[in-house]
Design a protein around this motif. Structure first.
Motif, PDB file in Angstrom:
ATOM      1  N   SER A  52       0.833  -1.200   0.000  1.00  0.00           N
ATOM      2  CA  SER A  52       0.000   0.000   0.000  1.00  0.00           C
ATOM      3  C   SER A  52       0.866   1.247   0.000  1.00  0.00           C
ATOM      4  O   SER A  52       0.531   2.255  -0.626  1.00  0.00           O
ATOM      5  N   LYS A  53       2.012   1.171   0.664  1.00  0.00           N
ATOM      6  CA  LYS A  53       2.953   2.297   0.688  1.00  0.00           C
ATOM      7  C   LYS A  53       3.674   2.463  -0.652  1.00  0.00           C
ATOM      8  O   LYS A  53       4.110   3.566  -0.994  1.00  0.00           O
ATOM      9  N   GLN A  54       3.802   1.353  -1.391  1.00  0.00           N
ATOM     10  CA  GLN A  54       4.481   1.396  -2.692  1.00  0.00           C
ATOM     11  C   GLN A  54       3.560   1.829  -3.834  1.00  0.00           C
ATOM     12  O   GLN A  54       3.964   1.848  -4.987  1.00  0.00           O
ATOM     13  N   ASP A  55       2.311   2.135  -3.506  1.00  0.00           N
ATOM     14  CA  ASP A  55       1.354   2.603  -4.513  1.00  0.00           C
ATOM     15  C   ASP A  55       0.814   1.477  -5.390  1.00  0.00           C
ATOM     16  O   ASP A  55       0.491   1.686  -6.566  1.00  0.00           O
ATOM     17  N   ALA A  56       0.699   0.272  -4.823  1.00  0.00           N
ATOM     18  CA  ALA A  56      -0.029  -0.781  -5.536  1.00  0.00           C
ATOM     19  C   ALA A  56      -1.476  -0.337  -5.675  1.00  0.00           C
ATOM     20  O   ALA A  56      -2.002   0.396  -4.839  1.00  0.00           O
ATOM     21  N   ASP A  57      -2.132  -0.769  -6.731  1.00  0.00           N
ATOM     22  CA  ASP A  57      -3.509  -0.339  -6.975  1.00  0.00           C
ATOM     23  C   ASP A  57      -4.512  -1.168  -6.193  1.00  0.00           C
ATOM     24  O   ASP A  57      -5.527  -0.647  -5.715  1.00  0.00           O
ATOM     25  N   GLU A  58      -4.243  -2.448  -6.091  1.00  0.00           N
ATOM     26  CA  GLU A  58      -5.104  -3.360  -5.350  1.00  0.00           C
ATOM     27  C   GLU A  58      -4.245  -4.509  -4.830  1.00  0.00           C
ATOM     28  O   GLU A  58      -3.086  -4.651  -5.217  1.00  0.00           O
ATOM     29  N   LEU A  59      -4.840  -5.345  -4.000  1.00  0.00           N
ATOM     30  CA  LEU A  59      -4.188  -6.558  -3.529  1.00  0.00           C
ATOM     31  C   LEU A  59      -5.151  -7.730  -3.696  1.00  0.00           C
ATOM     32  O   LEU A  59      -6.372  -7.556  -3.628  1.00  0.00           O
ATOM     33  N   VAL A  60      -4.584  -8.910  -3.907  1.00  0.00           N
ATOM     34  CA  VAL A  60      -5.380 -10.131  -3.939  1.00  0.00           C
ATOM     35  C   VAL A  60      -4.758 -11.122  -2.963  1.00  0.00           C
ATOM     36  O   VAL A  60      -3.557 -11.384  -3.014  1.00  0.00           O
ATOM     37  N   PHE A  61      -5.594 -11.642  -2.063  1.00  0.00           N
ATOM     38  CA  PHE A  61      -5.168 -12.685  -1.137  1.00  0.00           C
ATOM     39  C   PHE A  61      -5.888 -13.974  -1.514  1.00  0.00           C
ATOM     40  O   PHE A  61      -7.124 -14.003  -1.592  1.00  0.00           O
ATOM     41  N   LEU A  62      -5.132 -15.032  -1.752  1.00  0.00           N
ATOM     42  CA  LEU A  62      -5.722 -16.318  -2.094  1.00  0.00           C
ATOM     43  C   LEU A  62      -5.250 -17.368  -1.101  1.00  0.00           C
ATOM     44  O   LEU A  62      -4.060 -17.670  -1.016  1.00  0.00           O
ATOM     45  N   ASP A  63      -6.198 -17.902  -0.311  1.00  0.00           N
ATOM     46  CA  ASP A  63      -5.864 -19.006   0.581  1.00  0.00           C
ATOM     47  C   ASP A  63      -5.798 -20.254  -0.292  1.00  0.00           C
ATOM     48  O   ASP A  63      -6.818 -20.850  -0.612  1.00  0.00           O
ATOM     49  N   ILE A  64      -4.597 -20.636  -0.692  1.00  0.00           N
ATOM     50  CA  ILE A  64      -4.441 -21.633  -1.755  1.00  0.00           C
ATOM     51  C   ILE A  64      -4.774 -23.050  -1.332  1.00  0.00           C
ATOM     52  O   ILE A  64      -4.853 -23.943  -2.173  1.00  0.00           O
ATOM     53  N   THR A  65      -4.975 -23.259  -0.025  1.00  0.00           N
ATOM     54  CA  THR A  65      -5.343 -24.607   0.409  1.00  0.00           C
ATOM     55  C   THR A  65      -6.696 -24.657   1.100  1.00  0.00           C
ATOM     56  O   THR A  65      -7.106 -25.694   1.603  1.00  0.00           O
ATOM     57  N   ALA A  66      -7.409 -23.551   1.112  1.00  0.00           N
ATOM     58  CA  ALA A  66      -8.683 -23.510   1.834  1.00  0.00           C
ATOM     59  C   ALA A  66      -9.685 -24.497   1.269  1.00  0.00           C
ATOM     60  O   ALA A  66     -10.364 -25.205   2.005  1.00  0.00           O
ATOM     61  N   THR A  67      -9.800 -24.558  -0.059  1.00  0.00           N
ATOM     62  CA  THR A  67     -10.741 -25.485  -0.659  1.00  0.00           C
ATOM     63  C   THR A  67     -10.260 -26.912  -0.495  1.00  0.00           C
ATOM     64  O   THR A  67     -11.021 -27.807  -0.128  1.00  0.00           O
ATOM     65  N   HIS A  68      -8.983 -27.131  -0.741  1.00  0.00           N
ATOM     66  CA  HIS A  68      -8.418 -28.473  -0.660  1.00  0.00           C
ATOM     67  C   HIS A  68      -8.560 -29.055   0.749  1.00  0.00           C
ATOM     68  O   HIS A  68      -8.873 -30.225   0.934  1.00  0.00           O
ATOM     69  N   GLU A  69      -8.314 -28.233   1.752  1.00  0.00           N
ATOM     70  CA  GLU A  69      -8.351 -28.710   3.128  1.00  0.00           C
ATOM     71  C   GLU A  69      -9.692 -28.460   3.800  1.00  0.00           C
ATOM     72  O   GLU A  69      -9.858 -28.713   4.982  1.00  0.00           O
ATOM     73  N   LYS A  70     -10.651 -27.940   3.000  1.00  0.00           N
ATOM     74  CA  LYS A  70     -12.004 -27.673   3.499  1.00  0.00           C
ATOM     75  C   LYS A  70     -11.972 -26.775   4.736  1.00  0.00           C
ATOM     76  O   LYS A  70     -12.653 -26.998   5.734  1.00  0.00           O
ATOM     77  N   ARG A  71     -11.187 -25.691   4.625  1.00  0.00           N
ATOM     78  CA  ARG A  71     -11.123 -24.706   5.696  1.00  0.00           C
ATOM     79  C   ARG A  71     -11.665 -23.370   5.199  1.00  0.00           C
ATOM     80  O   ARG A  71     -11.715 -23.093   4.019  1.00  0.00           O
ATOM     81  N   LYS A  72     -12.045 -22.523   6.108  1.00  0.00           N
ATOM     82  CA  LYS A  72     -12.493 -21.175   5.775  1.00  0.00           C
ATOM     83  C   LYS A  72     -11.289 -20.237   5.798  1.00  0.00           C
ATOM     84  O   LYS A  72     -10.319 -20.431   6.534  1.00  0.00           O
ATOM     85  N   THR A  73     -11.355 -19.199   4.969  1.00  0.00           N
ATOM     86  CA  THR A  73     -10.288 -18.201   4.978  1.00  0.00           C
ATOM     87  C   THR A  73     -10.220 -17.540   6.357  1.00  0.00           C
ATOM     88  O   THR A  73     -11.232 -17.312   7.000  1.00  0.00           O
ATOM     89  N   THR A  74      -9.039 -17.246   6.805  1.00  0.00           N
ATOM     90  CA  THR A  74      -8.837 -16.688   8.137  1.00  0.00           C
ATOM     91  C   THR A  74      -9.416 -15.280   8.243  1.00  0.00           C
ATOM     92  O   THR A  74      -8.930 -14.340   7.613  1.00  0.00           O
ATOM     93  N   ILE A  75     -10.466 -15.157   9.058  1.00  0.00           N
ATOM     94  CA  ILE A  75     -11.137 -13.876   9.216  1.00  0.00           C
ATOM     95  C   ILE A  75     -10.236 -12.864   9.920  1.00  0.00           C
ATOM     96  O   ILE A  75     -10.233 -11.674   9.587  1.00  0.00           O
ATOM     97  N   ASP A  76      -9.457 -13.324  10.876  1.00  0.00           N
ATOM     98  CA  ASP A  76      -8.569 -12.410  11.604  1.00  0.00           C
ATOM     99  C   ASP A  76      -7.594 -11.722  10.654  1.00  0.00           C
ATOM    100  O   ASP A  76      -7.285 -10.539  10.818  1.00  0.00           O
ATOM    101  N   MET A  77      -7.086 -12.451   9.661  1.00  0.00           N
ATOM    102  CA  MET A  77      -6.164 -11.851   8.705  1.00  0.00           C
ATOM    103  C   MET A  77      -6.859 -10.775   7.896  1.00  0.00           C
ATOM    104  O   MET A  77      -6.304  -9.700   7.647  1.00  0.00           O
ATOM    105  N   VAL A  78      -8.090 -11.053   7.472  1.00  0.00           N
ATOM    106  CA  VAL A  78      -8.848 -10.083   6.682  1.00  0.00           C
ATOM    107  C   VAL A  78      -9.044  -8.799   7.477  1.00  0.00           C
ATOM    108  O   VAL A  78      -8.834  -7.689   6.965  1.00  0.00           O
ATOM    109  N   LYS A  79      -9.418  -8.933   8.741  1.00  0.00           N
ATOM    110  CA  LYS A  79      -9.635  -7.753   9.577  1.00  0.00           C
ATOM    111  C   LYS A  79      -8.335  -6.971   9.773  1.00  0.00           C
ATOM    112  O   LYS A  79      -8.333  -5.738   9.751  1.00  0.00           O
ATOM    113  N   ALA A  80      -7.235  -7.695   9.945  1.00  0.00           N
ATOM    114  CA  ALA A  80      -5.945  -7.036  10.150  1.00  0.00           C
ATOM    115  C   ALA A  80      -5.510  -6.274   8.897  1.00  0.00           C
ATOM    116  O   ALA A  80      -4.991  -5.159   8.982  1.00  0.00           O
ATOM    117  N   VAL A  81      -5.723  -6.897   7.733  1.00  0.00           N
ATOM    118  CA  VAL A  81      -5.377  -6.218   6.485  1.00  0.00           C
ATOM    119  C   VAL A  81      -6.219  -4.958   6.325  1.00  0.00           C
ATOM    120  O   VAL A  81      -5.718  -3.888   5.965  1.00  0.00           O
TER     121      VAL A  81
END
Length: 262
Positions: A52-81
């Motif tokens: 964000s400091k480097q002037d990126a336009d957007e960010l994408v976070f992909l939990d690459i094992t969430a579907t495979h391991e049948k887990r939900k994306t970490t809500i705490d990380m989303v709130k922190a971001v």
């Protein structure tokens, strides 16, 4: 006389976006080659703040094992971001129903990304678009070239389907996808450049934005993908994570080639 690619580009008048992608596994940012051999790339919240400091336009976070391991994306990380960055960000991984998306959006995400779940239940795209609006729905597609054709792959690239990539992209758009994030598994992590041939073909038939993903290795690759394919955004991971390309420098190079960036 046919206009040059640069002239065609400049006539579009649309600023292009640079998007760092953070693949997250067990709360850490990771990166591999062709979707395997993952190595640690740092804390996702810290990296998000830096981008964000480097002037990126957007960010994408992909939990690459969430579907495979049948887990939900970490809500705490989303709130922190959300607390630490002031640019839009998309979250994907483990989203199977409206409730999953609702939690992520209410936790601070600007958009949600669906991949495997959408292929298995195409109606999910319609449901999410109806519930939140198409501007919130990104359909991510992992594609691999097999026996002369591009096929959709699921579960972080682990499972090949019989679905042709171009056909699935058209269906996703018709169902209400607001944006397509297209990752070439053949190019991912190789640093040999984006799959411009596929991106150009796909983009010609799309009326919604497309994000190019997979293969960025140097600044020229970004120049090439914008001039040759007219995509709306380009996404990369390792070249940003390990400091090989700084976003301000990249934007300067793009402007020098007549490419409008934000």
């Amino acid at each position: 006389m046919e206009p040059s690619l640069t002239d065609q580009f400049l006539n579009t008048g649309v600023a292009k976006r640079i998007i760092p992608c953070l693949d997250v596994k067990d709360g850490r940012t990771v990166k591999g080659v062709n979707f395997v051999d993952l190595r640690d790339a740092g804390d996702p919240v810290e990296l998000a703040w830096q981008y964000s400091k480097q002037d990126a336009d957007e960010l994408v976070f992909l939990d690459i094992t969430a579907t495979h391991e049948k887990r939900k994306t970490t809500i705490d990380m989303v709130k922190a971001v959300a607390r630490n960055v002031n640019i839009p960000f998309t979250i994907g991984g483990g989203i199977h129903e409206i409730g999953d998306a609702d939690i992520l959006l209410n936790s601070g995400a600007d958009k949600i990304s669906i991949n495997s779940a959408a292929v298995r239940n195409p109606g999910l795209i319609d449901e999410l678009a109806d519930a939140f609006g198409i501007q919130f729905v990104v359909v991510a597609i992992d594609t691999k070239y097999v026996d002369g054709k591009n096929y959709v792959h699921l579960n972080g690239g682990r499972i090949k389907t019989d679905i042709l990539t171009e056909e699935w992209i058209k269906e996703a758009e018709s169902r209400g996808a607001g944006e397509i994030l297209l990752t070439s598994m053949d190019h991912d992590g190789t640093k040999n450049g984006f799959d411009c041939k596929l991106l150009r073909t796909v983009n010609q038939s799309l009326s919604i934005p497309i994000i190019a993903s997979g293969g960025a290795g140097n600044q020229q690759h970004f120049v090439d993908v914008f001039l040759e394919t007219q995509v709306d955004a380009a996404l990369a991971a390792s070249v940003f994570h390990y400091g090989e390309i700084r976003i301000p420098d990249l934007k300067g190079t793009l402007r020098a080639h007549g490419i409008e960036v934000r």
